[in-house]
Design a protein around this motif. Sequence first.
Motif, PDB file in Angstrom:
ATOM      1  N   ALA A 125      31.820 -26.934  17.190  1.00 64.03           N
ATOM      2  CA  ALA A 125      32.812 -26.722  16.149  1.00 64.03           C
ATOM      3  C   ALA A 125      32.763 -27.904  15.181  1.00 64.03           C
ATOM      4  O   ALA A 125      32.526 -29.044  15.584  1.00 64.03           O
ATOM      5  CB  ALA A 125      34.200 -26.598  16.772  1.00 64.03           C
ATOM      6  N   ASN A 162      30.568 -21.655  18.135  1.00 69.38           N
ATOM      7  CA  ASN A 162      30.799 -22.838  17.307  1.00 69.38           C
ATOM      8  C   ASN A 162      31.652 -22.521  16.089  1.00 69.38           C
ATOM      9  O   ASN A 162      32.425 -23.373  15.626  1.00 69.38           O
ATOM     10  CB  ASN A 162      29.465 -23.443  16.851  1.00 69.38           C
ATOM     11  CG  ASN A 162      28.711 -24.112  17.971  1.00 69.38           C
ATOM     12  OD1 ASN A 162      29.238 -24.340  19.050  1.00 69.38           O
ATOM     13  ND2 ASN A 162      27.438 -24.409  17.723  1.00 69.38           N
ATOM     14  N   GLN A 165      35.578 -21.354  17.241  1.00 71.74           N
ATOM     15  CA  GLN A 165      36.416 -22.419  17.773  1.00 71.74           C
ATOM     16  C   GLN A 165      37.259 -23.072  16.677  1.00 71.74           C
ATOM     17  O   GLN A 165      38.397 -23.465  16.921  1.00 71.74           O
ATOM     18  CB  GLN A 165      35.551 -23.482  18.454  1.00 71.74           C
ATOM     19  CG  GLN A 165      34.823 -23.009  19.693  1.00 71.74           C
ATOM     20  CD  GLN A 165      35.657 -23.168  20.955  1.00 71.74           C
ATOM     21  OE1 GLN A 165      35.891 -24.262  21.425  1.00 71.74           O
ATOM     22  NE2 GLN A 165      36.111 -22.049  21.501  1.00 71.74           N
ATOM     23  N   ASP A 166      36.694 -23.218  15.491  1.00 67.45           N
ATOM     24  CA  ASP A 166      37.427 -23.858  14.392  1.00 67.45           C
ATOM     25  C   ASP A 166      36.941 -23.301  13.062  1.00 67.45           C
ATOM     26  O   ASP A 166      36.110 -23.903  12.374  1.00 67.45           O
ATOM     27  CB  ASP A 166      37.254 -25.381  14.448  1.00 67.45           C
ATOM     28  CG  ASP A 166      38.311 -26.115  13.628  1.00 67.45           C
ATOM     29  OD1 ASP A 166      38.850 -25.512  12.689  1.00 67.45           O
ATOM     30  OD2 ASP A 166      38.594 -27.281  13.951  1.00 67.45           O
TER      31      ASP A 166
END
Length: 305
Positions: A125, A162, A165-166
């Motif tokens: 992330a 990846n 996650q954010d």
Amino acid sequence: MAIGKESPVPMILDTDTFNEIDDQFALVYALCSPEHWRVAGVTAAPFLNARSDSAGDGMRKSHDEILRILELMGCRGRIPACAGSTRFMEGKRRAVESHAAGFIAEAARRANARGEVLHICAIAALTNVASALLIDPEIRRMIRIIWLGGHRYDMGRNDEFNLRQDVAAAQTVFDSGCELWHLPCLGVVQALRIGREELDRELDGGDRASEYLRSIFHEFLDRRELKDKVLWDISTIASLTVPEAFRFRMLSAPLLHDDMRWELTSGRHRIRVAEHVDRDPVFTDLFRRLRRNAELCGGRHVQNF
């Protein structure tokens, strides 16, 4: 700067190292490539999955794993390992302050003062990287981000680890105007798949790092009853060590929506997007470097960086 012409270049590896097993391969690969990468530091990224109780717990476990790899490679204490964000971003303009974010900004300014561009190989992330850009926006012109995340733009799905996650961090980076190399997962980097027999045949150095990589690879496959595994994260390292294995094109930076949908654009800043990776040269280079490291160090650890 032309691909593959700068060597060695300063680099920070931003990694959720304990999330799976690919990050460990990428970190060892980078440390075994001193003629291409000058590892200025390793930053621990947050993650949340079955191996962590929270984003912060994932970051702390990743930091511990970074230290373990640096110890196996004989360079713990010589290469900084920085703790990162303990949570994900709560919006595109809301940085998460951390040692890692500050370290990235400081390293970018140091590299710029030397007339260099700091490379950030981001295999997690983008929380730490996006936060550094928000804390110190001027570093935008001092860095090159090489990010593994998301999927190919023309695919119907984009729910990649990846990225999801954010999402806010990824939006921040794609909107920042910084130099960005994007390595999509499905449709591109998924070519880097390897099975047990090939890995055992090629990963034969007998040094501590190689033995550790072999053990976590087998444990991962055994636990999931798999025959092979994509080593996604090594793609960021190989983008400079084996540039001929990659085909890139320049595109206007896509918009990333909150639902993780890409929207192609025109007129935005241009980024470099990988369209194809040739697996064989990448694995040949990886294992050649691991064998060379074992030979140089008598099966102990890397000596020179």
